[in-house]
Design an enzyme around this catalytic site. Structure first.
Site, PDB file in Angstrom:
ATOM      1  N   ASP A 103       0.833  -1.194   0.000  1.00  8.85           N
ATOM      2  CA  ASP A 103       0.000   0.000   0.000  1.00  8.85           C
ATOM      3  C   ASP A 103       0.873   1.251   0.000  1.00  8.85           C
ATOM      4  O   ASP A 103       1.732   1.418   0.865  1.00  8.85           O
ATOM      5  CB  ASP A 103      -0.905   0.000   1.240  1.00  8.85           C
ATOM      6  CG  ASP A 103      -1.790   1.233   1.304  1.00  8.85           C
ATOM      7  OD1 ASP A 103      -2.841   1.224   0.638  1.00  8.85           O
ATOM      8  OD2 ASP A 103      -1.421   2.197   2.005  1.00  8.85           O
ATOM      9  N   TYR A 118       2.647  10.134  -0.303  1.00  5.53           N
ATOM     10  CA  TYR A 118       3.766   9.600   0.469  1.00  5.53           C
ATOM     11  C   TYR A 118       5.114   9.934  -0.168  1.00  5.53           C
ATOM     12  O   TYR A 118       6.156   9.873   0.502  1.00  5.53           O
ATOM     13  CB  TYR A 118       3.669   8.072   0.591  1.00  5.53           C
ATOM     14  CG  TYR A 118       2.483   7.547   1.348  1.00  5.53           C
ATOM     15  CD1 TYR A 118       1.610   8.393   2.039  1.00  5.53           C
ATOM     16  CD2 TYR A 118       2.219   6.179   1.379  1.00  5.53           C
ATOM     17  CE1 TYR A 118       0.512   7.889   2.707  1.00  5.53           C
ATOM     18  CE2 TYR A 118       1.129   5.667   2.058  1.00  5.53           C
ATOM     19  CZ  TYR A 118       0.273   6.514   2.711  1.00  5.53           C
ATOM     20  OH  TYR A 118      -0.807   6.012   3.387  1.00  5.53           O
ATOM     21  N   ASN A 125     -10.541   6.990   4.545  1.00  5.07           N
ATOM     22  CA  ASN A 125     -10.975   7.991   5.523  1.00  5.07           C
ATOM     23  C   ASN A 125     -12.383   8.506   5.233  1.00  5.07           C
ATOM     24  O   ASN A 125     -12.697   9.667   5.520  1.00  5.07           O
ATOM     25  CB  ASN A 125      -9.978   9.155   5.571  1.00  5.07           C
ATOM     26  CG  ASN A 125      -8.586   8.693   5.939  1.00  5.07           C
ATOM     27  OD1 ASN A 125      -8.348   8.183   7.028  1.00  5.07           O
ATOM     28  ND2 ASN A 125      -7.650   8.857   4.995  1.00  5.07           N
ATOM     29  N   LEU A 134      -1.579  -0.596  15.030  1.00  4.08           N
ATOM     30  CA  LEU A 134      -0.971  -0.695  16.361  1.00  4.08           C
ATOM     31  C   LEU A 134      -1.210   0.557  17.187  1.00  4.08           C
ATOM     32  O   LEU A 134      -0.536   0.795  18.183  1.00  4.08           O
ATOM     33  CB  LEU A 134       0.533  -0.971  16.228  1.00  4.08           C
ATOM     34  CG  LEU A 134       0.901  -2.205  15.396  1.00  4.08           C
ATOM     35  CD1 LEU A 134       2.404  -2.431  15.406  1.00  4.08           C
ATOM     36  CD2 LEU A 134       0.169  -3.452  15.901  1.00  4.08           C
ATOM     37  N   GLY A 135      -2.192   1.358  16.771  1.00 11.32           N
ATOM     38  CA  GLY A 135      -2.531   2.552  17.547  1.00 11.32           C
ATOM     39  C   GLY A 135      -1.363   3.493  17.686  1.00 11.32           C
ATOM     40  O   GLY A 135      -1.131   4.048  18.753  1.00 11.32           O
ATOM     41  N   THR A 191       9.870  -1.739   8.962  1.00  9.83           N
ATOM     42  CA  THR A 191      11.086  -1.606   8.154  1.00  9.83           C
ATOM     43  C   THR A 191      12.076  -2.745   8.394  1.00  9.83           C
ATOM     44  O   THR A 191      12.721  -3.213   7.461  1.00  9.83           O
ATOM     45  CB  THR A 191      11.780  -0.261   8.433  1.00  9.83           C
ATOM     46  OG1 THR A 191      12.012  -0.137   9.845  1.00  9.83           O
ATOM     47  CG2 THR A 191      10.927   0.900   7.959  1.00  9.83           C
TER      48      THR A 191
END
Length: 272
Positions: A42, A47, A136, A186-187, A229
């Site tokens: 994605d 980005y 979103n 993961l918030g 990463t």
């Protein structure tokens, strides 16, 4: 790897998110992910890393047809001609002739959604885009997008993790056979210190992060795109399909909290 199936389309339940990854770091991360078995990548025009993602895809031994590749339209590329132009630029940067998924990144009230959706549908007709998505979008906007689009809206990519409740949106997606793709699963790192997730993880021999990811992918019609990463974290994020959470654990893990979400978001920014 497990897959979520909506509208007859199979999407890998765990993909690689690339937000805030650029240059060689991005290229290495995507390359390592593909080597480890990731088949869902994605990215987004905003980005600034589509070239790096494309380089990793080109250098990989994995065939292009095996990878579910998604990018998103930047906020300034929503008018009809801008959608066509910017998508061609994305294809060139990514080194591919088609996208598996093109998403409208954020709602943009300055541009009629109809113009954007019409352009993406024309790209579907041309074979440059296989599936249409949004990101979103709340229920009302998602409903409007589905109404405007001739091609089915495959997914709504939104923030979703144990602290951010998306039950109403997920219910809507389930009824209408739309995939919910969870970003920031993961918030923003907040779940890593969560005592409930740690306790559940100890019971299953997993980390808190793996429990949070398992919580998502165990839900029907949900996939997720965590960013990572290092090889270690990339491997760990894939290693969530060999255990199952109980119904009681699933309920305990769901802890809606806007405050915890905000704290995680701020901490992630401060730590870079």
């Amino acid at each position: 790897m497990e897959y979520a199936t909506v509208q007859g389309v199979e999407v890998p339940k765990v993909g690689l998110g690339t937000w805030r990854l650029t240059g060689d770091d991005c290229r290495r991360a995507v390359g390592t992910a593909l080597e480890l078995g990731y088949r869902h990548v994605d990215t987004a025009q905003a980005y600034g890393n589509e070239r790096a993602v494309g380089a990793a895809l080109r250098d990989s031994d994995v065939e292009r047809e095996e990878v579910f590749l998604a990018t998103k339209l930047a906020g300034g590329n929503r008018e009809y001609d801008d959608v066509l132009r910017s998508t061609d630029e994305s294809l060139a940067k990514l080194g591919t002739t088609y996208l598996d998924l093109l998403l409208v990144h954020w709602p943009n009230p300055r541009t009629p959604l109809e113009a954007t959706v019409t352009a993406i549908n024309d790209l579907v007709e041309e074979g440059k885009v296989r599936h249409v998505g949004v990101s979103n979008f709340g229920i009302d906007r998602l409903d409007r997008a589905r109404e405007l689009s001739d091609a089915p809206i495959l997914t709504d990519q939104v923030q979703y993790h144990p602290y951010w409740d998306q039950r109403d949106l997920l219910d809507y997606c389930t009824v209408h056979d739309v995939l919910l793709t969870a970003y920031s699963p993961l918030g923003h790192g907040g779940v890593l210190r969560d005592p409930v997730l740690r306790e559940v993880g100890e019971r299953h021999g997993k980390s808190a992060a793996q429990v949070a990811l398992r919580w998502l992918v165990q839900q029907e019609g949900v996939c997720t795109v965590p960013k990572a990463t290092s090889r270690e974290h990339l491997e760990a994020n894939l290693d969530v399909f060999d255990f199952e959470l109980t119904d009681e654990e699933m309920e305990r893990i769901r802890q809606p909290s806007k405050l915890r979400t905000l704290k995680g978001f701020v901490a992630a920014r401060l730590l870079g």
